[in-house]
Design a protein around this motif. Structure first.
Motif, PDB file in Angstrom:
ATOM      1  N   PRO A  95       0.869  -1.402  -0.222  1.00  0.00           N
ATOM      2  CA  PRO A  95       0.337   0.042  -0.349  1.00  0.00           C
ATOM      3  C   PRO A  95       0.836   1.072  -0.115  1.00  0.00           C
ATOM      4  O   PRO A  95       1.946   1.527  -0.045  1.00  0.00           O
ATOM      5  N   CYS A  96       0.168   2.357  -0.481  1.00  0.00           N
ATOM      6  CA  CYS A  96       0.767   4.045  -0.862  1.00  0.00           C
ATOM      7  C   CYS A  96       1.737   3.921   1.041  1.00  0.00           C
ATOM      8  O   CYS A  96       2.262   4.018   0.706  1.00  0.00           O
ATOM      9  N   ALA A  97       0.600   3.906   1.692  1.00  0.00           N
ATOM     10  CA  ALA A  97       0.929   4.615   3.504  1.00  0.00           C
ATOM     11  C   ALA A  97       0.256   3.155   4.053  1.00  0.00           C
ATOM     12  O   ALA A  97      -0.830   2.485   3.640  1.00  0.00           O
ATOM     13  N   LEU A 137       8.017  -6.151   0.986  1.00  0.00           N
ATOM     14  CA  LEU A 137       6.723  -5.430   0.595  1.00  0.00           C
ATOM     15  C   LEU A 137       7.251  -3.760   0.979  1.00  0.00           C
ATOM     16  O   LEU A 137       8.063  -3.122   1.513  1.00  0.00           O
ATOM     17  N   ARG A 138       6.015  -2.718   0.125  1.00  0.00           N
ATOM     18  CA  ARG A 138       6.655  -1.294   0.080  1.00  0.00           C
ATOM     19  C   ARG A 138       5.644  -0.550   1.157  1.00  0.00           C
ATOM     20  O   ARG A 138       4.316  -1.190   1.002  1.00  0.00           O
ATOM     21  N   THR A 139       6.007   0.242   1.545  1.00  0.00           N
ATOM     22  CA  THR A 139       4.272   1.017   2.178  1.00  0.00           C
ATOM     23  C   THR A 139       5.166   2.065   2.933  1.00  0.00           C
ATOM     24  O   THR A 139       6.929   2.413   3.183  1.00  0.00           O
ATOM     25  N   GLN A 140       4.339   3.416   3.087  1.00  0.00           N
ATOM     26  CA  GLN A 140       5.119   4.293   3.729  1.00  0.00           C
ATOM     27  C   GLN A 140       4.483   4.396   5.676  1.00  0.00           C
ATOM     28  O   GLN A 140       3.571   4.608   5.130  1.00  0.00           O
ATOM     29  N   LEU A 141       5.949   5.042   6.282  1.00  0.00           N
ATOM     30  CA  LEU A 141       5.256   5.841   7.789  1.00  0.00           C
ATOM     31  C   LEU A 141       4.661   7.038   7.403  1.00  0.00           C
ATOM     32  O   LEU A 141       4.137   7.320   8.453  1.00  0.00           O
ATOM     33  N   TRP A 142       5.597   7.743   6.938  1.00  0.00           N
ATOM     34  CA  TRP A 142       5.622   9.772   6.870  1.00  0.00           C
ATOM     35  C   TRP A 142       5.167  10.027   5.417  1.00  0.00           C
ATOM     36  O   TRP A 142       6.007   9.550   4.117  1.00  0.00           O
ATOM     37  N   LYS A 143       4.043  10.320   4.705  1.00  0.00           N
ATOM     38  CA  LYS A 143       3.680  10.797   3.896  1.00  0.00           C
ATOM     39  C   LYS A 143       4.364  12.093   3.279  1.00  0.00           C
ATOM     40  O   LYS A 143       3.324  13.219   4.117  1.00  0.00           O
ATOM     41  N   PRO A 144       4.980  12.486   2.484  1.00  0.00           N
ATOM     42  CA  PRO A 144       5.489  14.069   1.971  1.00  0.00           C
ATOM     43  C   PRO A 144       4.056  14.528   0.984  1.00  0.00           C
ATOM     44  O   PRO A 144       3.961  13.574   0.271  1.00  0.00           O
ATOM     45  N   SER A 196       2.731   2.763 -11.284  1.00  0.00           N
ATOM     46  CA  SER A 196       1.606   3.292 -10.204  1.00  0.00           C
ATOM     47  C   SER A 196       2.091   4.887  -9.774  1.00  0.00           C
ATOM     48  O   SER A 196       0.959   5.920 -10.375  1.00  0.00           O
ATOM     49  N   HIS A 197       3.011   5.830  -9.493  1.00  0.00           N
ATOM     50  CA  HIS A 197       3.316   7.070  -9.804  1.00  0.00           C
ATOM     51  C   HIS A 197       2.662   7.613 -10.694  1.00  0.00           C
ATOM     52  O   HIS A 197       2.752   8.412 -11.074  1.00  0.00           O
ATOM     53  N   THR A 198       3.631   6.701 -12.149  1.00  0.00           N
ATOM     54  CA  THR A 198       3.482   7.465 -13.311  1.00  0.00           C
ATOM     55  C   THR A 198       2.189   7.502 -14.228  1.00  0.00           C
ATOM     56  O   THR A 198       2.209   8.359 -14.230  1.00  0.00           O
ATOM     57  N   VAL A 212       5.247  -1.374  -7.111  1.00  0.00           N
ATOM     58  CA  VAL A 212       3.766  -1.172  -7.235  1.00  0.00           C
ATOM     59  C   VAL A 212       2.778  -1.374  -5.960  1.00  0.00           C
ATOM     60  O   VAL A 212       2.975  -2.143  -5.171  1.00  0.00           O
ATOM     61  N   GLU A 213       2.385  -0.307  -6.460  1.00  0.00           N
ATOM     62  CA  GLU A 213       1.215  -0.081  -4.858  1.00  0.00           C
ATOM     63  C   GLU A 213      -0.107  -1.072  -4.888  1.00  0.00           C
ATOM     64  O   GLU A 213      -1.125  -1.022  -5.921  1.00  0.00           O
ATOM     65  N   VAL A 214      -0.767  -2.109  -3.868  1.00  0.00           N
ATOM     66  CA  VAL A 214      -1.354  -2.039  -4.254  1.00  0.00           C
ATOM     67  C   VAL A 214      -2.347  -2.572  -2.402  1.00  0.00           C
ATOM     68  O   VAL A 214      -0.902  -2.270  -1.139  1.00  0.00           O
ATOM     69  N   THR A 218      -4.337   7.933   1.422  1.00  0.00           N
ATOM     70  CA  THR A 218      -3.651   8.475  -0.014  1.00  0.00           C
ATOM     71  C   THR A 218      -3.623   7.391  -1.224  1.00  0.00           C
ATOM     72  O   THR A 218      -3.700   6.022  -2.138  1.00  0.00           O
ATOM     73  N   ASP A 219      -3.127   8.095  -2.703  1.00  0.00           N
ATOM     74  CA  ASP A 219      -3.596   7.779  -4.201  1.00  0.00           C
ATOM     75  C   ASP A 219      -4.386   6.728  -4.260  1.00  0.00           C
ATOM     76  O   ASP A 219      -4.133   5.629  -4.844  1.00  0.00           O
ATOM     77  N   ALA A 220      -5.583   6.904  -3.766  1.00  0.00           N
ATOM     78  CA  ALA A 220      -6.194   5.772  -3.843  1.00  0.00           C
ATOM     79  C   ALA A 220      -6.974   5.613  -5.175  1.00  0.00           C
ATOM     80  O   ALA A 220      -7.325   4.483  -5.495  1.00  0.00           O
ATOM     81  N   LYS A 221      -6.313   6.943  -6.199  1.00  0.00           N
ATOM     82  CA  LYS A 221      -6.842   6.205  -8.029  1.00  0.00           C
ATOM     83  C   LYS A 221      -5.709   5.189  -8.061  1.00  0.00           C
ATOM     84  O   LYS A 221      -6.407   4.267  -9.088  1.00  0.00           O
ATOM     85  N   GLN A 222      -5.201   4.958  -7.951  1.00  0.00           N
ATOM     86  CA  GLN A 222      -4.290   4.314  -8.707  1.00  0.00           C
ATOM     87  C   GLN A 222      -3.225   3.100  -7.952  1.00  0.00           C
ATOM     88  O   GLN A 222      -2.539   2.208  -8.423  1.00  0.00           O
ATOM     89  N   GLN A 223      -3.938   2.739  -7.051  1.00  0.00           N
ATOM     90  CA  GLN A 223      -3.773   1.294  -5.936  1.00  0.00           C
ATOM     91  C   GLN A 223      -4.787   0.488  -7.066  1.00  0.00           C
ATOM     92  O   GLN A 223      -6.085   0.240  -7.352  1.00  0.00           O
TER      93      GLN A 223
END
Ligand code: PEP
Ligand code: MN
Length: 249
Positions: free
Chosen positions: A18-20, A42-49, A185-187, A211-213, A222-227
């Motif tokens: 997930p994005c975050a 696993l990719r994910t973020q704890l701090w979101k810029p 995802s971000h592109t 990839v965001e899942v 966050t990033d609801a449109k692309q996950q």
């Protein structure tokens, strides 16, 4: 400890998540499924810029314990973004792979501190960065530990967030001799394009994707449109496997 070579041993390398981090239950549920479906990390973020100060800024340090649980239960290495020098230390023992976001590619002080660490680092390309600038940023960290990530550049199109610069990814791979993964995802900024761009990266013979899942993308903070959701990820994994038998020798 996982090394860059271990990661690149997966051909292609699939980093998903997930994005975050949004909640303990959420991240555990997603990670369990991703492990089952064959993700390598696993990719994910704890701090979101974030551009907007009032929007969700991430769960921060509260998520450290949850990520430790995820690791203990699934065995998945954790990749997460550092947006400040202090987080490099805070993430010791939790994050196996650190990443630098596009907006920080030329944050040289951050890169220098990352140069003193020993974990693999994913360096995302700034969205107006030249190949030379991207490579110089990798040298600040120490190129032996870096995996480059092409995540789209600014172009004339307003139909999408960014434009995937596959040419640049290939030049980075072949001329600069760096491993390169692609973030579809971000592109794209929209989930319908994500599988196509991911498969284009595999067909180009690049090293993998990040990839965001999310288990409920429409409800993502966050990033609801692309996950993409877990079913879409499963379908993508099947195609990636088939494509990689054609394009990986
Ligand atoms: C991300 O990977 O979550 C992210 C914010 O990407 P980027 O830094 O490429 O915009
Ligand atoms: Mn995101």
């Amino acid at each position: 400890m996982i090394t860059k070579e271990d990661l690149l041993g997966s051909k292609p390398l699939i980093i998903a998540g997930p994005c975050a981090v949004e909640s303990r239950e959420g991240i555990l549920a997603i990670a369990r499924s991703l492990k089952e479906l064959g993700a390598n990390a696993l990719r994910t973020q704890l701090w979101k810029p974030r551009s907007e100060p009032g929007s969700f800024q991430g769960v921060g340090e509260a998520g450290l314990e949850w990520l430790l649980e995820v690791k203990a239960e699934t065995g998945l290495p954790i990749a997460t973004e550092v947006v400040a020098e202090s987080q490099i230390e805070i993430l010791k023992g939790v994050a196996d792979i650190l990443w630098v976001g596009a907006r920080n590619m030329q944050n040289f002080e951050l890169l220098k501190v990352l140069g003193k660490d020993d974990r693999p680092v994913i360096l995302k390309r700034g969205f107006i960065a030249t190949l030379g600038e991207w490579m110089s940023a990798a040298k600040y960290i120490g190129k032996e530990r870096v995996i480059m990530c092409e995540r789209g550049i600014r172009s004339g199109s307003d139909a999408m967030r960014f434009t995937l610069d596959l040419n640049a990814a290939l030049v980075m791979r072949h001329d600069y001799k760096m491993p390169v993964i692609v973030d579809p995802s971000h592109t794209a900024g929209r989930r319908d394009m994500v599988p196509h761009l991911a498969l284009a990266a595999i067909a180009a013979g690049l090293d993998g994707i990040v990839v965001e899942v999310h288990n409920e993308p429409e409800k993502a903070l966050t990033d609801a449109k692309q996950q993409i959701d877990l079913v879409q990820f499963q379908e993508l994994m099947e195609k990636v496997r088939r494509a990689s038998t054609l394009f990986f020798s």
